[in-house]
Write a protein that holds these residues in place. Structure first.
Motif, PDB file in Angstrom:
ATOM      1  N   LEU A 172       0.808  -1.222   0.000  1.00 23.39           N
ATOM      2  CA  LEU A 172       0.000   0.000   0.000  1.00 23.39           C
ATOM      3  C   LEU A 172       0.844   1.275   0.000  1.00 23.39           C
ATOM      4  O   LEU A 172       0.491   2.235  -0.708  1.00 23.39           O
ATOM      5  CB  LEU A 172      -0.975  -0.017   1.175  1.00 23.39           C
ATOM      6  CG  LEU A 172      -1.994  -1.177   1.151  1.00 23.39           C
ATOM      7  CD1 LEU A 172      -2.985  -1.030   2.292  1.00 23.39           C
ATOM      8  CD2 LEU A 172      -2.724  -1.237  -0.183  1.00 23.39           C
ATOM      9  N   PRO A 173       1.939   1.372   0.769  1.00 32.51           N
ATOM     10  CA  PRO A 173       2.773   2.568   0.635  1.00 32.51           C
ATOM     11  C   PRO A 173       3.371   2.728  -0.769  1.00 32.51           C
ATOM     12  O   PRO A 173       3.525   3.849  -1.255  1.00 32.51           O
ATOM     13  CB  PRO A 173       3.871   2.360   1.685  1.00 32.51           C
ATOM     14  CG  PRO A 173       3.284   1.434   2.679  1.00 32.51           C
ATOM     15  CD  PRO A 173       2.404   0.516   1.885  1.00 32.51           C
ATOM     16  N   VAL A 174       3.718   1.620  -1.418  1.00 35.45           N
ATOM     17  CA  VAL A 174       4.225   1.686  -2.790  1.00 35.45           C
ATOM     18  C   VAL A 174       3.146   2.246  -3.702  1.00 35.45           C
ATOM     19  O   VAL A 174       3.389   3.146  -4.521  1.00 35.45           O
ATOM     20  CB  VAL A 174       4.674   0.295  -3.273  1.00 35.45           C
ATOM     21  CG1 VAL A 174       5.263   0.379  -4.684  1.00 35.45           C
ATOM     22  CG2 VAL A 174       5.683  -0.319  -2.319  1.00 35.45           C
ATOM     23  N   GLU A 175       1.933   1.742  -3.559  1.00 36.00           N
ATOM     24  CA  GLU A 175       0.802   2.217  -4.364  1.00 36.00           C
ATOM     25  C   GLU A 175       0.547   3.697  -4.127  1.00 36.00           C
ATOM     26  O   GLU A 175       0.389   4.478  -5.073  1.00 36.00           O
ATOM     27  CB  GLU A 175      -0.451   1.402  -4.008  1.00 36.00           C
ATOM     28  CG  GLU A 175      -1.698   1.805  -4.758  1.00 36.00           C
ATOM     29  CD  GLU A 175      -1.892   1.072  -6.061  1.00 36.00           C
ATOM     30  OE1 GLU A 175      -2.885   1.339  -6.737  1.00 36.00           O
ATOM     31  OE2 GLU A 175      -1.037   0.234  -6.403  1.00 36.00           O
ATOM     32  N   ALA A 176       0.521   4.099  -2.847  1.00 39.19           N
ATOM     33  CA  ALA A 176       0.259   5.503  -2.522  1.00 39.19           C
ATOM     34  C   ALA A 176       1.363   6.400  -3.072  1.00 39.19           C
ATOM     35  O   ALA A 176       1.092   7.510  -3.570  1.00 39.19           O
ATOM     36  CB  ALA A 176       0.136   5.663  -1.006  1.00 39.19           C
ATOM     37  N   GLY A 177       2.613   5.943  -2.991  1.00 41.77           N
ATOM     38  CA  GLY A 177       3.709   6.727  -3.545  1.00 41.77           C
ATOM     39  C   GLY A 177       3.582   6.916  -5.049  1.00 41.77           C
ATOM     40  O   GLY A 177       3.883   7.995  -5.586  1.00 41.77           O
ATOM     41  N   LEU A 178       3.107   5.905  -5.746  1.00 37.31           N
ATOM     42  CA  LEU A 178       2.910   6.019  -7.189  1.00 37.31           C
ATOM     43  C   LEU A 178       1.732   6.938  -7.515  1.00 37.31           C
ATOM     44  O   LEU A 178       1.754   7.642  -8.531  1.00 37.31           O
ATOM     45  CB  LEU A 178       2.701   4.625  -7.790  1.00 37.31           C
ATOM     46  CG  LEU A 178       3.966   3.763  -7.793  1.00 37.31           C
ATOM     47  CD1 LEU A 178       3.643   2.310  -8.102  1.00 37.31           C
ATOM     48  CD2 LEU A 178       4.983   4.296  -8.798  1.00 37.31           C
ATOM     49  N   TYR A 179       0.703   6.948  -6.674  1.00 41.99           N
ATOM     50  CA  TYR A 179      -0.379   7.930  -6.854  1.00 41.99           C
ATOM     51  C   TYR A 179       0.181   9.344  -6.793  1.00 41.99           C
ATOM     52  O   TYR A 179      -0.175  10.213  -7.602  1.00 41.99           O
ATOM     53  CB  TYR A 179      -1.436   7.768  -5.759  1.00 41.99           C
ATOM     54  CG  TYR A 179      -2.268   6.508  -5.823  1.00 41.99           C
ATOM     55  CD1 TYR A 179      -2.195   5.640  -6.905  1.00 41.99           C
ATOM     56  CD2 TYR A 179      -3.131   6.186  -4.779  1.00 41.99           C
ATOM     57  CE1 TYR A 179      -2.961   4.492  -6.945  1.00 41.99           C
ATOM     58  CE2 TYR A 179      -3.907   5.040  -4.817  1.00 41.99           C
ATOM     59  CZ  TYR A 179      -3.812   4.195  -5.896  1.00 41.99           C
ATOM     60  OH  TYR A 179      -4.574   3.056  -5.937  1.00 41.99           O
ATOM     61  N   LEU A 180       1.048   9.585  -5.798  1.00 43.72           N
ATOM     62  CA  LEU A 180       1.651  10.908  -5.655  1.00 43.72           C
ATOM     63  C   LEU A 180       2.521  11.240  -6.862  1.00 43.72           C
ATOM     64  O   LEU A 180       2.559  12.396  -7.314  1.00 43.72           O
ATOM     65  CB  LEU A 180       2.468  10.981  -4.368  1.00 43.72           C
ATOM     66  CG  LEU A 180       1.674  10.920  -3.062  1.00 43.72           C
ATOM     67  CD1 LEU A 180       2.621  10.895  -1.865  1.00 43.72           C
ATOM     68  CD2 LEU A 180       0.718  12.120  -2.944  1.00 43.72           C
ATOM     69  N   ALA A 181       3.220  10.243  -7.390  1.00 44.55           N
ATOM     70  CA  ALA A 181       4.050  10.476  -8.568  1.00 44.55           C
ATOM     71  C   ALA A 181       3.195  10.899  -9.759  1.00 44.55           C
ATOM     72  O   ALA A 181       3.553  11.828 -10.501  1.00 44.55           O
ATOM     73  CB  ALA A 181       4.846   9.213  -8.906  1.00 44.55           C
ATOM     74  N   VAL A 182       2.058  10.230  -9.954  1.00 42.05           N
ATOM     75  CA  VAL A 182       1.150  10.617 -11.037  1.00 42.05           C
ATOM     76  C   VAL A 182       0.642  12.040 -10.811  1.00 42.05           C
ATOM     77  O   VAL A 182       0.539  12.839 -11.756  1.00 42.05           O
ATOM     78  CB  VAL A 182      -0.021   9.624 -11.142  1.00 42.05           C
ATOM     79  CG1 VAL A 182      -1.095  10.137 -12.103  1.00 42.05           C
ATOM     80  CG2 VAL A 182       0.482   8.262 -11.609  1.00 42.05           C
ATOM     81  N   ALA A 183       0.325  12.371  -9.558  1.00 40.79           N
ATOM     82  CA  ALA A 183      -0.148  13.719  -9.251  1.00 40.79           C
ATOM     83  C   ALA A 183       0.909  14.767  -9.588  1.00 40.79           C
ATOM     84  O   ALA A 183       0.598  15.819 -10.166  1.00 40.79           O
ATOM     85  CB  ALA A 183      -0.531  13.816  -7.775  1.00 40.79           C
ATOM     86  N   VAL A 184       2.172  14.481  -9.245  1.00 43.25           N
ATOM     87  CA  VAL A 184       3.254  15.430  -9.533  1.00 43.25           C
ATOM     88  C   VAL A 184       3.448  15.597 -11.033  1.00 43.25           C
ATOM     89  O   VAL A 184       3.507  16.722 -11.558  1.00 43.25           O
ATOM     90  CB  VAL A 184       4.557  14.960  -8.856  1.00 43.25           C
ATOM     91  CG1 VAL A 184       5.742  15.791  -9.341  1.00 43.25           C
ATOM     92  CG2 VAL A 184       4.436  15.063  -7.338  1.00 43.25           C
ATOM     93  N   VAL A 185       3.540  14.477 -11.745  1.00 44.44           N
ATOM     94  CA  VAL A 185       3.734  14.539 -13.195  1.00 44.44           C
ATOM     95  C   VAL A 185       2.528  15.191 -13.870  1.00 44.44           C
ATOM     96  O   VAL A 185       2.668  16.007 -14.784  1.00 44.44           O
ATOM     97  CB  VAL A 185       3.986  13.132 -13.761  1.00 44.44           C
ATOM     98  CG1 VAL A 185       4.066  13.164 -15.278  1.00 44.44           C
ATOM     99  CG2 VAL A 185       5.268  12.551 -13.187  1.00 44.44           C
ATOM    100  N   GLY A 186       1.325  14.850 -13.386  1.00 44.96           N
ATOM    101  CA  GLY A 186       0.129  15.441 -13.964  1.00 44.96           C
ATOM    102  C   GLY A 186       0.017  16.930 -13.700  1.00 44.96           C
ATOM    103  O   GLY A 186      -0.323  17.713 -14.600  1.00 44.96           O
ATOM    104  N   ALA A 187       0.314  17.337 -12.459  1.00 48.61           N
ATOM    105  CA  ALA A 187       0.232  18.754 -12.112  1.00 48.61           C
ATOM    106  C   ALA A 187       1.254  19.575 -12.891  1.00 48.61           C
ATOM    107  O   ALA A 187       1.040  20.774 -13.142  1.00 48.61           O
ATOM    108  CB  ALA A 187       0.441  18.942 -10.613  1.00 48.61           C
ATOM    109  N   ALA A 188       2.361  18.936 -13.278  1.00 48.97           N
ATOM    110  CA  ALA A 188       3.364  19.615 -14.095  1.00 48.97           C
ATOM    111  C   ALA A 188       2.939  19.727 -15.559  1.00 48.97           C
ATOM    112  O   ALA A 188       3.668  20.311 -16.376  1.00 48.97           O
ATOM    113  CB  ALA A 188       4.703  18.880 -14.004  1.00 48.97           C
ATOM    114  N   GLY A 189       1.781  19.157 -15.889  1.00 47.81           N
ATOM    115  CA  GLY A 189       1.260  19.248 -17.247  1.00 47.81           C
ATOM    116  C   GLY A 189       1.822  18.245 -18.212  1.00 47.81           C
ATOM    117  O   GLY A 189       1.657  18.388 -19.427  1.00 47.81           O
TER     118      GLY A 189
END
Length: 357
Positions: A172-189
């Protein structure tokens, strides 16, 4: 058969066409992945060395049933989470949705395990159990995904596997960390622009995580592998308009892996077959529709504790019997989790509008 006909059969329809068709086997495939985890854990928890008798381990030689289950989960997650951002690229909504999907059911599971299951199965006096800091760290550490705790004081002390109350939580921490990675990459456009730019962003991000383990002296760990499966799902989502999805191509990948058995190419080809086969299973065959709710997350959360309880209260040590005995109670708890907690939490993804607005 001409070369062009063969190529057309191999290519099949693009993934985007399957996604846009409105029909899939997503819920059932996720449940099958959770049951695969349950099946593999039946061998891992039965006693020392029993995991090596896992039929998948004996057949494929590289992995276990429960690892294939989580590989399937992460492939699907990479696809769906990336698609969720592309369809609604709003950071606050994205993070709230992801938190509501994971945390409420997790908190309920770890709280019940610590306060009810632990109180029943601890070998300590009940006052000592509830006064032990480890009892409360089990709830706070696991529910926060920051400091995972495996043991409860004196719980399952006589089981073959004494170190874990719920060993499934590690992903679950691995999954949550990847969610955050998508959020960062997505927020960067970088997920809503050109396909090549989004592909490059995911490859570079995943490559940064994968580089050190892949180039170091130690073999690739399962956490590293899960990042790769998530990245594969994300890349398939980004390139879905041209990416082919067909049974013929899946068979070709499986054949290549079989031919490569015993060589350095076998492991990556096997991983590709699992990841691509997961997407094929989600979209291509016309399987019966599962209409009892999404029980996959609840099955994943509750399966391990249910198996430990069965082992602690019965003489079951045969993995297949453990699996058969735990399946129905686990699905029942998963159904309760879905209908009482998860579905209710997901309704909160969209906050109520201000009545005066």
């Amino acid at each position: 058969m001409t070369a062009s006909t063969l190529f057309a059969r191999l290519r099949g329809r693009p993934l985007a066409a399957w996604i846009e068709s409105g029909r899939d086997n997503m819920t059932l495939t996720r449940l099958l992945a959770a049951v695969a985890v349950l099946f593999g854990h039946s061998y891992a928890l039965a006693g020392l060395g029993m995991a090596e008798h896992d039929p998948v381990r004996r057949l494929l030689g590289q992995t276990y049933s429960h690892f294939i289950g989580v590989m399937m989960f992460f492939t699907i997650s990479g696809l769906l989470i990336t698609l969720a951002w592309q369809r609604r690229p709003q950071l606050a909504y994205f993070l709230r949705s992801r938190a509501l999907r994971i945390l409420p059911a997790l908190l309920a599971c770890v709280a019940v395990c610590a306060l009810l299951l632990g109180a029943v199965f601890t070998s300590l006096p009940i006052a000592d159990y509830f006064s032990a800091p480890a009892t409360w760290r089990y709830i706070t550490g696991n529910a926060s995904l920051i400091d995972l705790q495996w043991r409860l004081p004196g719980v399952f002390a006589a089981n073959p596997t004494t170190d874990y109350v719920n060993g499934s939580l590690w992903t679950l921490p691995v999954e949550a960390g990847l969610y955050l990675a998508v959020a960062v990459v997505g927020a960067a456009g970088l997920l809503t622009r050109r396909t090549w730019l989004a592909t490059a962003a995911v490859v570079l991000l995943a490559g940064g995580w994968l580089y050190r383990p892949l180039t170091g002296p130690e073999p690739v760990g399962i956490e590293t592998a899960l990042i790769a499966f998530f990245a594969f799902g994300a890349l398939c989502c980004i390139n879905r308009h041209w990416l082919p999805l067909s049974g013929a191509l899946l068979l070709a990948i499986i054949a290549a892996a079989w031919i490569a058995y015993g060589t350095p190419l076998y492991q990556p080809l096997l991983a590709l077959a699992i990841a691509y086969g997961t997407l094929w299973l989600v979209y291509v065959p016309r399987l019966p529709q599962w209409r009892l709710g999404d029980l996959s997350y609840g099955t994943y959360l509750w399966g391990f504790p249910v198996q430990q309880v069965l082992i602690a209260t019965t003489d079951l040590r045969e993995p297949l019997l453990i699996f058969a005995a735990c399946l129905l109670p686990t699905l029942a708890l998963a159904g309760l989790s879905w209908h009482a907690i998860e579905r209710t939490a997901l309704r909160l993804k969209q906050p109520a509008r201000n009545a005066a607005a």
